[in-house]
Design an enzyme around this catalytic site. Structure first.
Site, PDB file in Angstrom:
ATOM      1  N   HIS A  59       0.838  -1.202   0.000  1.00  0.00           N
ATOM      2  CA  HIS A  59       0.000   0.000   0.000  1.00  0.00           C
ATOM      3  C   HIS A  59       0.876   1.256   0.000  1.00  0.00           C
ATOM      4  CE1 HIS A  59      -4.039   1.819   1.405  1.00  0.00           C
ATOM      5  NE2 HIS A  59      -3.266   2.791   0.945  1.00  0.00           N
ATOM      6  N   ARG A  63       2.169   8.450  -7.003  1.00  0.00           N
ATOM      7  CA  ARG A  63       1.674   9.729  -7.562  1.00  0.00           C
ATOM      8  C   ARG A  63       1.895   9.935  -9.055  1.00  0.00           C
ATOM      9  NH1 ARG A  63      -1.643  10.318  -3.381  1.00  0.00           N
ATOM     10  NH2 ARG A  63      -0.731  11.271  -1.509  1.00  0.00           N
ATOM     11  N   ASN A  93      -5.058   5.901  -7.247  1.00  0.00           N
ATOM     12  CA  ASN A  93      -5.685   7.231  -7.312  1.00  0.00           C
ATOM     13  C   ASN A  93      -4.731   8.196  -8.021  1.00  0.00           C
ATOM     14  OD1 ASN A  93      -4.183   6.706  -5.006  1.00  0.00           O
ATOM     15  ND2 ASN A  93      -5.430   7.938  -3.644  1.00  0.00           N
ATOM     16  N   HIS A 177     -10.525   0.376   0.493  1.00  0.00           N
ATOM     17  CA  HIS A 177     -10.509   1.526   1.400  1.00  0.00           C
ATOM     18  C   HIS A 177     -11.935   1.628   1.940  1.00  0.00           C
ATOM     19  CE1 HIS A 177      -9.507   5.877   2.414  1.00  0.00           C
ATOM     20  NE2 HIS A 177     -10.829   5.882   2.469  1.00  0.00           N
ATOM     21  N   ASN A 275      -5.633   9.580   6.558  1.00  0.00           N
ATOM     22  CA  ASN A 275      -6.954   8.956   6.517  1.00  0.00           C
ATOM     23  C   ASN A 275      -6.811   7.451   6.304  1.00  0.00           C
ATOM     24  OD1 ASN A 275      -9.733   8.765   6.472  1.00  0.00           O
ATOM     25  ND2 ASN A 275      -9.894   9.206   4.289  1.00  0.00           N
ATOM     26  N   ASP A 302       1.266   2.977   3.790  1.00  0.00           N
ATOM     27  CA  ASP A 302       0.344   3.949   3.195  1.00  0.00           C
ATOM     28  C   ASP A 302       1.109   5.234   2.872  1.00  0.00           C
ATOM     29  OD1 ASP A 302      -1.894   5.165   2.173  1.00  0.00           O
ATOM     30  OD2 ASP A 302      -2.957   5.363   4.080  1.00  0.00           O
ATOM     31  N   HIS A 306       2.773  14.472  -0.191  1.00  0.00           N
ATOM     32  CA  HIS A 306       2.157  15.712  -0.676  1.00  0.00           C
ATOM     33  C   HIS A 306       3.229  16.798  -0.690  1.00  0.00           C
ATOM     34  CE1 HIS A 306      -1.965  14.222  -0.528  1.00  0.00           C
ATOM     35  NE2 HIS A 306      -1.721  13.730   0.668  1.00  0.00           N
ATOM     36  N   GLY A 321      -2.510  12.457   4.507  1.00  0.00           N
ATOM     37  CA  GLY A 321      -1.475  11.521   4.073  1.00  0.00           C
ATOM     38  C   GLY A 321      -0.098  11.852   4.614  1.00  0.00           C
TER      39      GLY A 321
END
Length: 421
Positions: A59, A63, A93, A177, A275, A302, A306, A321
């Site tokens: 996980h 990006r 994502n 999720h 999250n 996870d 950012h 995140g």
């Protein structure tokens, strides 16, 4: 190309033993108490350092494509190598979302070009992660490790039922999720004591455990292999524990921050925001019990980078995140193994053996296996400093934390991809 690793404490056959290892090209060709220093291209004297199987993280967020100002496959995979990882799974994502082979191919091409370690992509469950129409499972099946709408919960039960039926027919996993949007109410940290004392909007535990309970019934009905992402609540642990005892094909993961911290450790900084959120002490204790008794199968990072600006707006305004690939093992070794909560063997089970067996990726240290290895000095101690990270993301709740355990070398497919030696 022949390499010799001498005088290591090697984790092989589920135990530690002093050994030398011969690597020929990409494979382990000998593991013996002592191997003569003959015609080798390179010899490393590991001087009683620990030689572990390459860590596996199912996980992570790399990006790329779509958000390369946060991270790239090159920087994210290199951060993994620095942390001792040799196999990581990349969440979908992205932009475009890998919901069909055409979109997935962009990511596959970037992986082939720039990945420093083994990177396995996920396909999405629904097109655009919009929850309205199934992604093209069949055309992606040969190239993905499973299907996930990570970052978003699949809100519609019928949609999740169809996804599980399709995944089951293809022998693939649904990796969920779990988050019920109707229960979020604008929350952004755990709905607990810290939120009340500091006037923050809370995310209730039920928003996580209710969709898990729903999906377990769907997995029971369909026979689908169902994997729950980043569990954080005591109720989630208990629901999964019960389902496993009843024979449901469910596995799950949690992250270092949920095991080491609770909501009273929060600070008014974006590096503490993710999250699901860091929960209460009761939740933390339930998660620890879950890794001890095998309810929780693996620990993931996870890793979710950012930009500095996106993480500089406090708990309320920052993006969700944190990053973890470069710090997960030392944080867990320091806080769980050295404190006697779990053994080092158990930590390897959670970070290699279980994800390897469940996701069928990565390797163990065994003759004939691919040489995916990491060398750790478990006695080296230091303070975590995010300024030294290879990852473009610097936000970690463990910045400044004193830890034991430094990755000295990572070997992937027989090649040294990271070294401090």
């Amino acid at each position: 190309m022949r390499k010799l690793l001498k005088n290591a404490i090697v984790y092989t056959n589920n135990k530690f033993e002093k050994a030398d290892i011969e690597i020929t090209d990409s494979k382990i060709t000998k593991i013996e108490a002592s191997i003569e220093e003959g015609e080798f291209d390179v010899i490393y004297d590991l001087k009683n350092l620990y030689l572990l199987p390459g860590l596996i993280d199912v996980h992570t967020h790399l990006r790329e494509p779509g958000f390369i100002y946060k991270e790239t496959i090159a920087t994210g995979s290199m951060a993994g190598a620095k942390g001792g990882y040799t196999s990581i799974c990349a969440m979908p994502n992205l932009k475009p979302t890998p919901d069909c082979l055409e979109n997935l191919q962009i990511e596959l091409d970037a992986i082939k070009k720039d990945a420093k370690i083994n990177v396995y992509p996920y396909g999405t469950i629904t097109k655009g992660e919009n929850g309205e129409e199934l992604a093209d499972f069949e055309e992606m099946q040969k190239y993905v490790v499973g299907y996930s709408d990570d970052g978003k919960g699949v809100q519609n039960e019928e949609m999740m039922l169809e996804a599980m039926k399709k995944a089951q027919s293809l022998g693939k996993k649904i990796v969920a999720h779990c988050e019920e949007n109707s229960l979020l109410n604008g929350g952004y940290i755990h709905d607990g004591q810290y939120a009340k004392e500091h006037g923050h909007k809370g995310i209730c535990s039920e928003s996580e455990w209710r969709p898990i309970a729903r999906d377990i019934e769907l997995s029971r009905k369909t026979g689908c292999n169902y994997h729950v992402c980043h569990i954080s609540t005591k109720e989630s642990v208990e629901i999964i524990r019960k389902a496993k005892k009843e024979g449901v094909k469910v596995t799950c993961e949690t992250g270092p921050h949920y095991l080491v911290l609770n909501d009273m450790d929060l600070q008014e900084h974006g590096r503490f925001k993710m999250n699901p959120p860091i929960r209460s002490k009761e939740d933390q204790e339930a998660l620890i019990k879950g890794i001890q008794d095998g309810t929780i199968d693996m620990i993931i990072t996870d890793h979710a980078p950012h930009s500095k600006e996106e993480k500089s707006k406090g708990l309320a305004g920052s993006s969700m995140g944190v990053v973890g690939l470069e710090v997960a093992f030392p944080v867990l070794y320091t806080n769980l193994v050295k404190k006697g909560i779990i053994t080092l063997e158990k930590l390897i089970e959670l970070m290699n053996t279980n994800p390897r067996k469940i996701f069928e990726i990565g390797t163990e240290i065994k003759v004939g296996e691919k040489a995916d290895l990491t060398v750790y000095d478990l006695n080296e101690e230091y303070d975590i400093d995010s300024n030294t990270f290879i990852s473009m993301g610097k936000a970690t709740p463990f910045d400044g934390t004193h830890v034991f355990g430094k990755c000295k070398m990572t070997i992937c497919n027989g090649e040294v991809v990271y070294s401090e030696m």
